[in-house]
Scaffold this motif. Structure first.
Motif, PDB file in Angstrom:
ATOM      1  N   UNK A  27       0.840  -1.200   0.000  1.00 32.63           N
ATOM      2  CA  UNK A  27       0.000   0.000   0.000  1.00 32.63           C
ATOM      3  C   UNK A  27       0.874   1.249   0.000  1.00 32.63           C
ATOM      4  N   UNK A  28       0.616   2.149  -0.927  1.00 34.23           N
ATOM      5  CA  UNK A  28       1.268   3.460  -0.967  1.00 34.23           C
ATOM      6  C   UNK A  28       0.162   4.494  -0.820  1.00 34.23           C
ATOM      7  N   UNK A  29       0.135   5.164   0.329  1.00 34.27           N
ATOM      8  CA  UNK A  29      -0.952   6.087   0.649  1.00 34.27           C
ATOM      9  C   UNK A  29      -0.433   7.517   0.740  1.00 34.27           C
ATOM     10  N   UNK A  30      -1.243   8.465   0.293  1.00 32.29           N
ATOM     11  CA  UNK A  30      -0.918   9.887   0.447  1.00 32.29           C
ATOM     12  C   UNK A  30      -2.096  10.580   1.105  1.00 32.29           C
ATOM     13  N   UNK A  31      -1.877  11.797   1.573  1.00 32.71           N
ATOM     14  CA  UNK A  31      -2.981  12.565   2.165  1.00 32.71           C
ATOM     15  C   UNK A  31      -3.309  13.779   1.302  1.00 32.71           C
ATOM     16  N   UNK A  32      -3.231  13.584  -0.018  1.00 31.54           N
ATOM     17  CA  UNK A  32      -3.602  14.622  -0.957  1.00 31.54           C
ATOM     18  C   UNK A  32      -5.109  14.738  -1.108  1.00 31.54           C
ATOM     19  N   UNK A  79      -9.487   5.702  -3.147  1.00 27.72           N
ATOM     20  CA  UNK A  79      -9.343   6.613  -2.013  1.00 27.72           C
ATOM     21  C   UNK A  79      -9.147   5.838  -0.716  1.00 27.72           C
ATOM     22  N   UNK A  80      -8.467   6.440   0.228  1.00 30.24           N
ATOM     23  CA  UNK A  80      -8.255   5.803   1.523  1.00 30.24           C
ATOM     24  C   UNK A  80      -9.592   5.705   2.257  1.00 30.24           C
ATOM     25  N   UNK A  81      -9.917   4.556   2.797  1.00 28.09           N
ATOM     26  CA  UNK A  81     -11.203   4.407   3.502  1.00 28.09           C
ATOM     27  C   UNK A  81     -11.248   5.254   4.775  1.00 28.09           C
ATOM     28  N   UNK A  82     -12.196   6.179   4.802  1.00 28.60           N
ATOM     29  CA  UNK A  82     -12.391   7.001   5.992  1.00 28.60           C
ATOM     30  C   UNK A  82     -11.349   8.070   6.198  1.00 28.60           C
ATOM     31  N   UNK A  83     -10.440   8.267   5.237  1.00 25.53           N
ATOM     32  CA  UNK A  83      -9.389   9.268   5.398  1.00 25.53           C
ATOM     33  C   UNK A  83      -9.224  10.056   4.100  1.00 25.53           C
TER      34      UNK A  83
END
Length: 415
Positions: free
Chosen positions: A349-354, A399-403
């Motif tokens: 998993x590669x996640x960002x907060x964009x 999209x990130x679930x809940x974030x």
């Protein structure tokens, strides 16, 4: 990613199985309920017939009343029977020794149901039975109470056979759902195979076209670039045309990059298969894209290994990390990298907060030449998907679930 056709087939089959299962369950429930009703009605009918015959024997004159009662109430379905007056005195009992005795005070009122109704009871021997009470009206105006206790083996057998249907129905439903799931797997596999073949056909055509165009463009571009470089070298630094030459050279570099992407995407890949430890590879990929990025990096569990082509997986990770950093901006954001074990798979998993990704963009993200960037070629994720599937894995973007932010997931066999 699941195709619309696969989803439609799965939901349609699930709906059919659910409808058939509910119909079978409802029918079985109704049959079981009707069997119980018929059994109760059969017991009540027997009791009514016997009580009517007993009342006729009591009201008849000039006949052997006791003998007739004994003949009527000695039926094998009768566990025992008695006739008593309102005072509790027993004038007839199937056990002759109890004739002439009295019932306990208030027995007919307390603990017994009203005359004309029956109920199920348990005898002192533990056997099930059916108790029925009736009022017998004598010509003299007296009322006698008839109590019949009937054996229920025949009716219980009917109920038991009806209840046994649930085991048969359970087996049928199990078989139905097993066959349905097998059919779904076979059909979905066929649909996916056809979609894969169609996709490979389209990619083959794109690849052939891209290769031809790329070679032609590269040949023409080489001549243009060489000529502009020659003019740039021969032009004095103070000449205003130097800026124009630099812009032309930047444009040719951009075209060369696009041509390189086209050639790389269109060529047939060969894949190695080796056990690749993930932590060192993730660190290498991260170091190649975050040298000047001031944002933070959060690490989850990153142990384990996958079976893959190391260099191709490194390229996929670099592309995914670069996309995540571009989504967050040059000087902010927090990147999260983690590996999730899932059965025989490892999920990177590669996640960002964009800002995340729209549903429309997520659906088209892996389509060749689709891009939301002003300077993108739209081949990065398409090429990553091609490589991932070539190594026996899957890749998805959402999209990130809940974030806030997006997550790129790369699924590969464990090493």
């Amino acid at each position: 990613m699941r195709s619309p056709m696969s989803l439609v087939v799965r939901m349609g089959l699930l709906a059919l199985l659910t409808i058939f299962s509910l119909a079978i369950l409802y029918t079985t429930f109704q049959n079981s309920l009707n069997a119980r009703r018929l059994a109760e009605q059969a017991l009540e009918s027997k009791a009514l017939a016997l009580s009517a015959a007993a009342e006729n024997a009591l009201t008849a004159r000039g006949r052997d009343t006791a003998g007739e009662l004994r003949a009527i109430l000695s039926d094998r379905v009768v566990a025992y029977a008695l006739i008593a007056g309102r005072d509790g005195g027993i004038i007839y009992h199937s056990n002759e020794r109890l004739a002439g005795t009295k019932l306990a005070a208030g027995e007919w009122i307390a603990g017994d149901i009203s005359p004309g109704l029956g109920r199920r009871i348990i005898l002192g021997t533990g056997a099930p039975a059916y108790a029925f009470h009736a009022l017998c009206h004598l010509p003299t105006g007296e009322e006698k109470i008839l109590r019949l206790v009937l054996h229920t083996q025949a009716e219980d057998l009917i109920i038991s056979q009806a209840d046994r249907q649930w085991w048969i129905v359970g087996g049928i439903l199990l078989l139905l759902w097993t066959l349905g799931i097998l059919l779904e797997r076979i059909f979905i596999r066929q649909v996916r195979l056809e979609e894969t073949l169609e996709r490979e056909k389209q990619l083959g055509l794109i690849g052939q076209m891209s290769a031809v165009l790329a070679h032609e463009i590269r040949n023409a571009l080489g001549s243009v670039k060489g000529y502009v470089q020659y003019l740039d070298e021969k032009t004095p630094p103070s000449d205003s045309r130097k800026g124009i030459f630099r812009l032309v050279l930047q444009g040719t570099d951009r075209i060369e990059s696009l041509v390189g992407d086209l050639l790389r995407f269109s060529k047939k890949e060969e894949y190695g298969r080796e056990s690749v430890p993930l932590k060192p590879l993730l660190l290498e990929a991260l170091s190649s894209v975050t040298d000047a990025w001031p944002g933070g990096v959060e690490w989850g569990e990153t142990g384990g290994a996958v079976r893959a082509d190391r260099e191709k997986l490194l390229g996929i990770l670099v592309n995914g990390l670069r996309n995540a950093l571009e989504a967050m901006g040059p000087d902010q954001g927090r990147l999260r990298i983690a590996v999730e074990p899932k059965g025989r798979w490892a999920l990177i998993h590669i996640e960002d907060d964009g800002p995340g990704i729209s549903p429309e963009a997520a659906a088209e993200a892996f389509t060749p030449f689709y891009t939301t960037k002003a300077t993108g070629t739209g081949l990065g994720l398409a090429y990553a998907e091609k490589l991932t599937e070539g190594m026996g894995g899957k890749i998805s973007l959402g999209n990130r679930p809940g974030k806030k932010g997006a997550v790129l997931t790369i699924q590969l066999p464990k090493g």
